[in-house]
Scaffold this active site. Structure first.
Site, PDB file in Angstrom:
ATOM      1  N   ASN A 134       0.826  -1.195   0.000  1.00 16.68           N
ATOM      2  CA  ASN A 134       0.000   0.000   0.000  1.00 16.68           C
ATOM      3  C   ASN A 134       0.867   1.254   0.000  1.00 16.68           C
ATOM      4  O   ASN A 134       0.970   1.954  -1.009  1.00 16.68           O
ATOM      5  CB  ASN A 134      -0.925  -0.039   1.227  1.00 16.68           C
ATOM      6  CG  ASN A 134      -1.962   1.058   1.190  1.00 16.68           C
ATOM      7  OD1 ASN A 134      -1.856   2.005   0.419  1.00 16.68           O
ATOM      8  ND2 ASN A 134      -2.972   0.936   2.027  1.00 16.68           N
ATOM      9  N   ASP A 135       1.509   1.522   1.116  1.00 19.68           N
ATOM     10  CA  ASP A 135       2.260   2.777   1.244  1.00 19.68           C
ATOM     11  C   ASP A 135       3.371   2.901   0.203  1.00 19.68           C
ATOM     12  O   ASP A 135       3.675   3.989  -0.265  1.00 19.68           O
ATOM     13  CB  ASP A 135       2.837   2.890   2.651  1.00 19.68           C
ATOM     14  CG  ASP A 135       1.741   2.867   3.704  1.00 19.68           C
ATOM     15  OD1 ASP A 135       0.664   3.422   3.434  1.00 19.68           O
ATOM     16  OD2 ASP A 135       1.966   2.284   4.775  1.00 19.68           O
ATOM     17  N   VAL A 136       3.991   1.760  -0.181  1.00 19.74           N
ATOM     18  CA  VAL A 136       5.122   1.834  -1.107  1.00 19.74           C
ATOM     19  C   VAL A 136       4.694   2.139  -2.543  1.00 19.74           C
ATOM     20  O   VAL A 136       5.540   2.353  -3.401  1.00 19.74           O
ATOM     21  CB  VAL A 136       5.962   0.532  -1.084  1.00 19.74           C
ATOM     22  CG1 VAL A 136       6.570   0.317   0.288  1.00 19.74           C
ATOM     23  CG2 VAL A 136       5.153  -0.669  -1.518  1.00 19.74           C
TER      24      VAL A 136
ATOM     25  N   ALA B  35       0.860   2.459   7.594  1.00 18.16           N
ATOM     26  CA  ALA B  35       1.129   3.814   8.078  1.00 18.16           C
ATOM     27  C   ALA B  35      -0.175   4.577   8.305  1.00 18.16           C
ATOM     28  O   ALA B  35      -0.169   5.706   8.769  1.00 18.16           O
ATOM     29  CB  ALA B  35       2.014   4.561   7.086  1.00 18.16           C
TER      30      ALA B  35
END
Lengths: 474, 104
Positions: free
Chosen positions: A400-402, A441
């Protein structure tokens, strides 16, 4: 003619020299994929030699009552069996927290032996040497304790046993700074007075343990890898201080090596996230994306595994982006199956690995290697970003965050500036995710709402297996 | 001031060792590829388990009737062993996966 005692001492020091060399060579070999495994074995052998030599030396010198020898052997036995058992049983996905736990044990060990040394330490005069030695003892206690309790909290966070809500407490950083100040001043006071009162040192120890807890509690779970690496170098440093106190070369060299190598590793990790260490430690990332959540209705488009299968089967080039969701679902083997199936149909398949995908740098590589995915299919960040624009379908599995474009486009995003995999540049994006819950996050991801994105809400393994079935039935 | 000068001169060896070891630690892993970050951290984690030597010495020298020191020393030996053995085994398990693939 040398005395017997001298001979024993020579034997011991040669063993320590060998151990120190094995640590250096072991670390060196561990930084190349081909020799890494032997490197680990070399370091382990050196450690074995140092342990054995220490016991033999103590026996030769007649310094050790037989009960104590029995206790040592019992302790080594219990630790070996429990350690091997735990290390073999832990699933690959839980590796990072296991490392953290072992690191905590090491930290506790340093703290305990430093406490024992306080008991033995009775300098005749308080000269510079006495102060320096006492300083080493106290620093070993301090850093070892912080590493111990901090590592346990880091373990709890990665296991999901401890939530990130602590980060939202206003002024927690200030409280922490105060606690650190109190702890340091108290230690300094004991040290300057040459106060060897055991109870006072135990209070100091307790303060340090408490600080370790409050130090790690407010740091976001997503940053735990960096914290573990930092605490790892802490334990190394503490080991070096204990080495000074025990006047033991193997401990000094081993400790310093890990202390400095661990610090470099920590910096390399924060760099991969384009952040500074201070930013990681003080600026906890939790749910900072409140602003983007207010931007009104956003539409997502779902896709069935069957349609996803068709998209993939008729693509020319496909890139998989694995994340922690893949690890949790243990979907790496299924993904490798899908890769082989697509290749048989003439589809070019690659994997894009973000440096901090999963819970630790290299975590994804380890998992994919376990599933026999060849190295040459793994693309690093820059290579992958060059290939996304010519890719027909990117499949994001539990990451997700990456892949969050907010890191490039939204200066108010807490992850702004972090290098990402530019999956949004591909012609089509399929996101396999269990739900719309934001990533680790806690930040919303605009990628999910883009026109060329399709969401597949399912467990990663199940989804991939269904896609495989769909392709086989074509 | 004299104390410090004397300390500096009589401990030059150690001062050199500490500084060189600091640089060595950085140098020895500076070329590590990202894929090895996790195993390397784990390996380094096992190496700082060298404190087990200190714990063995602490336990060996504890007087037979001092249960506090015996207890602390024993706990330290167990914890240190966990760090060393667990650390090396976990690292080996991670690195096992990097072995050359068998041709099928």
């Amino acid at each position: 003619m040398i005395e017997n005692a001298d001979a024993a001492k020579v034997f011991l020091e040669v063993a320590y020299l060998l151990a120190a060399l094995s640590f250096v060579f072991g670390l060196k070999m561990m930084s190349h994929p081909k020799t890494a495994r032997q490197g680990n074995a070399v370091a382990a052998a050196g450690m074995g030699i140092a342990i054995l030599a220490t016991i033999v030396f103590l026996l030769l010198e007649g310094l050790m009552p037989i009960t104590n020898l029995g206790l040592i052997i019992a302790g080594l036995g219990i630790g070996s069996i429990a350690g091997t058992w735990a290390a073999r049983k832990v699933p690959m996905t839980a590796m990072p927290q296991m490392v953290s736990l072992f690191n905590g044990m090491g930290g506790a060990c340093v703290a305990l032996i430093s406490l024992v040394e306080v008991y033995h330490f009775h300098p005749e005069t308080w000269d510079l040497y006495a102060y320096l030695e006492y300083g080493s003892i106290l620093l070993g206690t301090l850093i070892g304790s912080i590493s111990f309790s901090g590592s346990i909290i880091a373990w709890g966070k990665l296991e999901g046993k401890i939530s990130d809500k602590w980060a939202r407490i206003k002024g927690i950083n200030l409280l922490n700074a105060l606690l650190l100040l109190v702890t340091l001043s108290y230690g300094f006071y004991i040290w300057l007075n040459g106060d060897l009162d055991f109870v006072k040192v135990v209070i100091f120890f307790a303060l340090a343990v408490l600080y370790g807890i409050t130090f790690v509690l407010p740091i976001g779970g997503a940053d735990m890898p960096v914290v573990i690496s930092l605490l790892n170098s802490f334990t190394g440093t503490a080991a070096a201080f204990a080495g000074f106190a025990y006047d033991n070369m193997a401990m000094i060299i081993g400790g310093i090596l890990v202390g400095s190598a661990g610090t470099l590793l920590t910096i390399l990790m924060t760099r991969a996230m384009n952040r500074s260490l201070m930013n990681v430690l003080l600026g906890a990332i939790v749910g900072g994306g409140a602003k983007s959540a207010e931007e009104g209705e956003k539409n997502i488009k779902e896709v069935t595994p069957q349609d996803a299968g068709i998209m993939l089967a008729y693509a020319n080039k496909v890139i998989f982006v694995p994340g922690y969701g893949l690890a949790v679902a243990q979907a790496q083997h299924a993904l490798h199956e899908l890769e082989k199936l697509l290749e048989e149909r003439g589809v070019e398949v690659k994997y894009a690995i973000h440096p901090v995908a999963g819970r630790m740098p290299g975590h994804m590589n380890v998992l994919l290697a376990e599933a026999d995915v060849p190295y040459d299919k793994l693309l690093e960040l820059e290579q992958a970003n060059q290939e996304f624009p010519t890719t027909d379908v990117v499949v994001i599995i539990g990451a997700n965050d990456v892949v969050n474009p907010a890191a490039e486009q939204d200066p108010s995003s807490p992850i702004y500036g972090m290098p990402i995999l530019q999956a949004y540049k591909a012609k089509n994006v399929i996101v396999i995710k269990r739900s719309m819950r934001p990533g680790y996050a806690g930040i919303d991801n605009p990628l999910f709402y883009m026109d060329n994105t399709r969401m597949l809400f399912a467990d990663a393994k199940k989804a991939i297996e269904e896609i495989i079935k769909a392709i086989q039935e074509l | 001031m004299n104390v410090w000068i004397e300390f500096f001169l009589s401990n030059l060896d150690m001062i050199y060792i500490v500084i060189l070891a600091l640089f060595l630690g950085v140098e020895v892993i500076s070329a590590v590829p990202t894929i090895l970050h996790t195993p390397l951290m784990s390996g380094a984690n096992a190496i700082h388990g060298v404190v087990i030597i200190g714990s063995i010495i602490a336990l060996a020298l504890a007087p037979e009737d001092n249960y506090l020191l015996l207890g602390l020393g024993f706990a330290a030996v167990v914890l240190g062993t966990l760090n060393v053995v667990g650390g090396f085994v976990v690292t080996d398990r991670m690195l096992e996966m990097f072995k050359e693939k068998k041709k099928q």
